[in-house]
Each structure stands twice: as structure tokens, then as C-alpha cells.
Design a protein around this motif. Sequence first.
Motif, short mmCIF file in Angstrom:
data_model
loop_
_atom_site.label_atom_id
_atom_site.label_comp_id
_atom_site.label_asym_id
_atom_site.label_seq_id
_atom_site.Cartn_x
_atom_site.Cartn_y
_atom_site.Cartn_z
N LYS A 186 0.83 -1.20 0.00
CA LYS A 186 0.00 0.00 0.00
C LYS A 186 0.87 1.26 0.00
CE LYS A 186 -4.15 -1.52 2.38
NZ LYS A 186 -4.97 -1.33 3.58
N LYS A 187 0.26 2.33 -0.51
CA LYS A 187 0.96 3.62 -0.45
C LYS A 187 0.97 4.07 1.00
CE LYS A 187 -0.12 5.20 -5.07
NZ LYS A 187 -0.76 6.21 -5.89
N PRO A 188 2.05 4.75 1.41
CA PRO A 188 2.11 5.21 2.81
C PRO A 188 1.06 6.29 3.07
CG PRO A 188 4.00 5.98 1.57
CD PRO A 188 3.26 5.07 0.66
N ASN A 189 0.56 6.28 4.29
CA ASN A 189 -0.44 7.27 4.71
C ASN A 189 0.31 8.49 5.25
OD1 ASN A 189 -2.73 8.54 5.42
ND2 ASN A 189 -3.41 7.03 6.92
N LEU A 190 0.20 9.63 4.61
CA LEU A 190 0.98 10.84 4.98
C LEU A 190 0.10 11.81 5.77
CD1 LEU A 190 2.85 11.35 1.60
CD2 LEU A 190 3.73 10.27 3.68
N ASP A 191 -0.54 11.41 6.79
CA ASP A 191 -1.37 12.32 7.62
C ASP A 191 -0.56 13.05 8.63
OD1 ASP A 191 -3.75 11.89 6.33
OD2 ASP A 191 -4.33 10.22 7.64
#
Length: 134
Positions: free
Chosen positions: A129-134
Motif C-alpha cells: 500500500k501507499k504510505p499514509n501521509l497524515d
Amino acid sequence: MDIEKIISELSFKAVRSSGAGGQNVNKVSSKVVLTFDLNVSQALSEEEKLLLQKNIGARLTTENILILNCDEDRSQLKNKDIVIKRFLEVIKKGLHVPKVRKATKIPKSVIKKRIKDKKSISEIKQSRKKPNLD
């Protein structure tokens, strides 16, 4: 089950064969019809008779008579041999009792391995999965 005793209880009838064959068909009775009365048979025990009624009941008449015929060959003797072999196969299959299946318990090591494999596949998919950049 005594094979020779059962064969002695069979009754045969020669009939004119149908189909292609020219004039020979019209004058030679080469087709053989075998009949076996299950109720009258002395060669089979009562348990075997009940087992045959259950297993090959669809092939029996309402009077529990098995009728087989053969017109494969132009020779009456060969047809008689073929129909006797077929009869013996039907009887053997009808008397066959399948083994009773014993339910077995799944080993704990197999369950652990399956869960471990599921977790590793899940981790592989999570890493895609693409990393979550929150």
C-alpha cells in the motif's frame, strides 16, 4: 458368494438380434438374454440379497429379477460369455461395502502454520500500500 453356484442359477434365452447384419440377423438367434431371480437364489445369503436390492435396485424389475442382454458379437457363445462377465461385475459392485470414513482432528501445528502463513501474506499486502501521509 459362490460364483459357480450363482452361474448355475442363471437362465439364458437366445433371441434374434436387432440392427445391421443382413440376412444372418433374420435367421440366427445370436442375442443372449440373461435373467437372474434374486428372491429364489440359494447362492446368496439374506444379507447379500438385501444389499443387492439396495445397491442395484434400479436395475431390478418389480419382482427382483435382473435382466441383462448382449448382442455385441455374431456368435451366441461369445455373447453368453460377455453377458456372464457383465453379470458378475454387477453383482460384485452391488455387494461392495465402502469403508466407513473416520473423522480426524486437524493437528494444532497445521492450524498454527495456516494462521502464520495468512499473517505473512497479509503483511506483504500491507507493505504494497501507499504510505499514509497524515
